[in-house]
Design an enzyme around this catalytic site. Structure first.
Site, mmCIF file in Angstrom:
data_model
loop_
_atom_site.group_PDB
_atom_site.id
_atom_site.type_symbol
_atom_site.label_atom_id
_atom_site.label_comp_id
_atom_site.label_asym_id
_atom_site.label_seq_id
_atom_site.Cartn_x
_atom_site.Cartn_y
_atom_site.Cartn_z
ATOM 1 N N LYS A 34 36.939 -46.943 -1.700
ATOM 2 C CA LYS A 34 37.977 -46.019 -1.211
ATOM 3 C C LYS A 34 38.824 -45.512 -2.378
ATOM 4 O O LYS A 34 38.772 -46.075 -3.480
ATOM 5 C CB LYS A 34 38.858 -46.751 -0.202
ATOM 6 C CG LYS A 34 39.598 -47.961 -0.781
ATOM 7 C CD LYS A 34 40.289 -48.790 0.298
ATOM 8 C CE LYS A 34 40.959 -50.022 -0.322
ATOM 9 N NZ LYS A 34 41.521 -50.906 0.713
ATOM 10 N N ARG A 132 48.622 -55.420 10.963
ATOM 11 C CA ARG A 132 48.380 -54.077 10.433
ATOM 12 C C ARG A 132 47.324 -53.485 11.358
ATOM 13 O O ARG A 132 47.564 -53.365 12.552
ATOM 14 C CB ARG A 132 47.943 -54.202 8.960
ATOM 15 C CG ARG A 132 48.212 -52.983 8.120
ATOM 16 C CD ARG A 132 47.845 -53.180 6.655
ATOM 17 N NE ARG A 132 46.398 -53.311 6.441
ATOM 18 C CZ ARG A 132 45.825 -53.331 5.252
ATOM 19 N NH1 ARG A 132 46.546 -53.220 4.157
ATOM 20 N NH2 ARG A 132 44.521 -53.447 5.137
ATOM 21 N N HIS A 164 41.140 -58.973 8.368
ATOM 22 C CA HIS A 164 41.638 -58.771 6.998
ATOM 23 C C HIS A 164 42.802 -59.729 6.746
ATOM 24 O O HIS A 164 43.632 -59.948 7.619
ATOM 25 C CB HIS A 164 42.093 -57.315 6.842
ATOM 26 C CG HIS A 164 42.407 -56.895 5.433
ATOM 27 N ND1 HIS A 164 41.464 -56.909 4.428
ATOM 28 C CD2 HIS A 164 43.556 -56.437 4.865
ATOM 29 C CE1 HIS A 164 42.029 -56.467 3.296
ATOM 30 N NE2 HIS A 164 43.288 -56.189 3.538
ATOM 31 N N ARG A 221 33.941 -58.081 1.260
ATOM 32 C CA ARG A 221 34.376 -56.699 1.015
ATOM 33 C C ARG A 221 35.275 -56.590 -0.209
ATOM 34 O O ARG A 221 36.443 -56.220 -0.100
ATOM 35 C CB ARG A 221 35.185 -56.170 2.219
ATOM 36 C CG ARG A 221 34.526 -56.133 3.547
ATOM 37 C CD ARG A 221 35.421 -55.398 4.556
ATOM 38 N NE ARG A 221 36.801 -55.843 4.530
ATOM 39 C CZ ARG A 221 37.289 -56.859 5.252
ATOM 40 N NH1 ARG A 221 36.531 -57.515 6.091
ATOM 41 N NH2 ARG A 221 38.573 -57.188 5.142
ATOM 42 N N TYR A 264 63.646 -36.620 -22.615
ATOM 43 C CA TYR A 264 64.784 -36.389 -21.717
ATOM 44 C C TYR A 264 65.804 -37.520 -21.778
ATOM 45 O O TYR A 264 65.447 -38.695 -21.837
ATOM 46 C CB TYR A 264 64.288 -36.279 -20.280
ATOM 47 C CG TYR A 264 63.476 -35.031 -20.001
ATOM 48 C CD1 TYR A 264 63.954 -33.761 -20.346
ATOM 49 C CD2 TYR A 264 62.243 -35.122 -19.374
ATOM 50 C CE1 TYR A 264 63.194 -32.623 -20.069
ATOM 51 C CE2 TYR A 264 61.481 -33.995 -19.095
ATOM 52 C CZ TYR A 264 61.960 -32.748 -19.449
ATOM 53 O OH TYR A 264 61.222 -31.634 -19.174
ATOM 54 N N CYS A 311 57.525 -38.135 -19.302
ATOM 55 C CA CYS A 311 57.722 -36.859 -18.596
ATOM 56 C C CYS A 311 56.528 -36.621 -17.676
ATOM 57 O O CYS A 311 55.649 -37.464 -17.553
ATOM 58 C CB CYS A 311 57.849 -35.721 -19.595
ATOM 59 S SG CYS A 311 59.045 -36.064 -20.916
ATOM 60 N N MET A 312 56.507 -35.486 -17.034
ATOM 61 C CA MET A 312 55.425 -35.222 -16.078
ATOM 62 C C MET A 312 54.056 -35.166 -16.758
ATOM 63 O O MET A 312 53.061 -35.651 -16.213
ATOM 64 C CB MET A 312 55.681 -33.907 -15.334
ATOM 65 C CG MET A 312 54.726 -33.667 -14.180
ATOM 66 S SD MET A 312 54.983 -32.111 -13.337
ATOM 67 C CE MET A 312 56.599 -32.348 -12.611
ATOM 68 N N ASP A 313 54.028 -34.585 -17.952
ATOM 69 C CA ASP A 313 52.743 -34.317 -18.598
ATOM 70 C C ASP A 313 52.618 -34.928 -19.981
ATOM 71 O O ASP A 313 51.629 -34.691 -20.666
ATOM 72 C CB ASP A 313 52.557 -32.797 -18.778
ATOM 73 C CG ASP A 313 53.091 -32.026 -17.613
ATOM 74 O OD1 ASP A 313 52.489 -32.130 -16.538
ATOM 75 O OD2 ASP A 313 54.137 -31.355 -17.756
HETATM 76 C C1 LIG Z 1 41.040 -52.186 0.325
HETATM 77 C C2 LIG Z 1 40.429 -53.136 1.245
HETATM 78 C C3 LIG Z 1 39.572 -54.152 0.785
HETATM 79 C C4 LIG Z 1 39.409 -54.473 -0.679
HETATM 80 O O1 LIG Z 1 40.586 -55.132 -1.097
HETATM 81 P P1 LIG Z 1 40.742 -55.700 -2.592
HETATM 82 O O2 LIG Z 1 42.005 -56.480 -2.549
HETATM 83 O O3 LIG Z 1 40.861 -54.509 -3.481
HETATM 84 O O4 LIG Z 1 39.542 -56.504 -2.858
HETATM 85 C C5 LIG Z 1 38.903 -54.908 1.718
HETATM 86 N N1 LIG Z 1 39.078 -54.696 3.034
HETATM 87 C C6 LIG Z 1 39.927 -53.759 3.509
HETATM 88 C C7 LIG Z 1 40.100 -53.597 4.975
HETATM 89 C C8 LIG Z 1 40.637 -52.969 2.640
HETATM 90 O O5 LIG Z 1 41.488 -52.051 3.119
#
Ligand SMILES: *Cc1c(COP(=O)(O)O)cnc(C)c1O
Length: 375
Positions: A34, A132, A164, A221, A264, A311-313
């Site tokens: 992601k 969550r 999770h 995961r 700045y 700064c921004m850039d």
């Molecule tokens: C982002 C995420 C992960 C991975 O988490 P890490 O801490 O980066 O290993 C696994 N499961 C879910 C549901 C997540 O949102």
């Protein structure tokens, strides 16, 4: 050479998948890619992970999952954030697996399945204590019943049961065992209702893969660990190798007199005649403004503190009398092999986690890939 670039070492990603597979001891590895592969590039990261033995891909958004499919990946892809009003038809058509933590979402998935004529594979999510996403235990039986009915209609298959952690990165936290117990209970209920028979069970993010053997189940995961950053820095690096090195070329180098106010608000004032270098990256590129006068980079042979405001850039470094010329390379962070700071040091200095450092590297910074086999 561009003004700045994020060099991504795909060999490091492959190595990290190897480390994670060892800890997974036989469980499948879903590579979480992601947020553009945590800033490393979603497609390239996904490819490196699959070549190294991951068997599935995980995304947060449905649009990310669809983009992966459109990039040609044929492995199972799971998306877990579904928002009101969002069409799920493309997901159904592309064979994306979808997470459902409520009957409302399950019904929307079913609608998309009916419209497209596809059976959608669903992972039912139970909230075991993070409050969550996912169905709270009280709503779990109803979710299972609805899933059973939709499965009987032929619009969904239940291919996953999952949850999770809230505190996987806090070793020994009492919520860990409590969440695992709750998950086992939820799985038992699913089995009793005949919903779990074809489903894989999965729970573990990076921290859990590396430290909680009981959480491995059928699949893990990991996200951050794939990219070589430790999910529990207090416990070390677990043999992971950071994949990203952020570099920039000095845009301008110049001598200035003592007493020169820099950037700045003049937060930094030179105390002698010195050489300043202008680095063409700023907070719009993920060099957070909180690093003003405190973050470190590697330039002209050693560490330099950022001089004054980011700064921004752009931001400025002070290299004293060391030689510095326009075009010289500055390493903002990397694996640390050459004395450069690590993303972990940046995170520590900002009071955040490395996830935030790498995901915030902006779209103006090209990602450049390197692969020299698995080391
Ligand atoms: C982002 C995420 C992960 C991975 O988490 P890490 O801490 O980066 O290993 C696994 N499961 C879910 C549901 C997540 O949102």
């Amino acid at each position: 050479m561009t003004p700045a670039e994020a060099r991504v070492d795909l060999s490091a990603i492959a190595h990290n998948i190897g480390v994670l597979r060892e800890h997974a001891s036989g469980a499948e590895v879903m590579a979480v890619v992601k947020a553009d592969g945590y800033g490393h590039g979603m497609v390239q990261s996904a490819r490196a992970c699959l070549e190294a033995g991951a068997t599935r891909l995980g995304a947060a958004l449905v649009s990310e999952a669809v983009a992966l499919r459109e990039a040609g990946f044929t492995v199972p892809i799971l998306a877990w954030i579904i928002t009101p009003g969002e069409s799920l038809d493309a997901a159904a058509e592309h064979g994306i697996e979808l997470s459902a933590g409520s009957t409302v979402i399950l019904d929307r998935i079913a609608d998309a399945a009916r419209r497209t004529g596809r059976t959608v594979r669903v992972h039912l999510k139970v909230d075991t204590g993070i409050s969550r996403g996912g169905a709270p235990l009280a709503a779990w039986p109803e979710l299972l019943d609805r899933a059973a009915a939709l499965r009987a209609e032929g619009v969904i298959e239940v291919t996953g049961l999952w949850s999770h952690f809230a505190c996987a990165d806090i070793p020994g936290h009492p919520s860990i065992a409590a969440q695992l117990d709750a998950f086992d209970e939820a799985v038992t209920q699913a089995d009793k209702k005949g919903v779990g028979a074809d489903a894989i069970r999965h729970f573990a993010n990076s921290a859990a893969v590396l430290t909680i053997p009981r959480a491995r189940y059928d699949m893990v995961r990991p996200g951050i660990a794939i990219y070589g950053l430790s999910p529990i820095p207090e416990l070390g690096d677990f043999g992971l190798r950071p994949a990203m090195t952020l570099v920039a070329r000095v845009a301008l180098a110049k001598r200035v007199p003592p007493g020169s106010g820099v950037s700045y608000a003049h937060l930094y004032v030179t105390d002698r005649e010195t050489t300043l270098g202008l680095v063409p990256l700023g907070y719009a590129d993920g060099v957070m403004r909180g690093l003003s006068n405190r973050g470190e980079v590697f330039a002209a042979g050693r560490r330099r503190r950022i001089a004054g405001r980011v700064c921004m850039d752009q931001f400025v470094i002070d290299v004293g009398d060391d030689p510095l010329a326009a075009g010289d390379e500055v390493i903002l962070f990397g694996p640390g092999d050459h004395g450069e700071p690590t993303a972990q040091e940046w995170a520590d200095s900002l009071g955040t986690i490395t996830h935030e450092i790498v995901t915030r590297i902006g779209s103006r910074v090209p990602r450049v890939y390197r692969y020299d086999g698995v080391r």
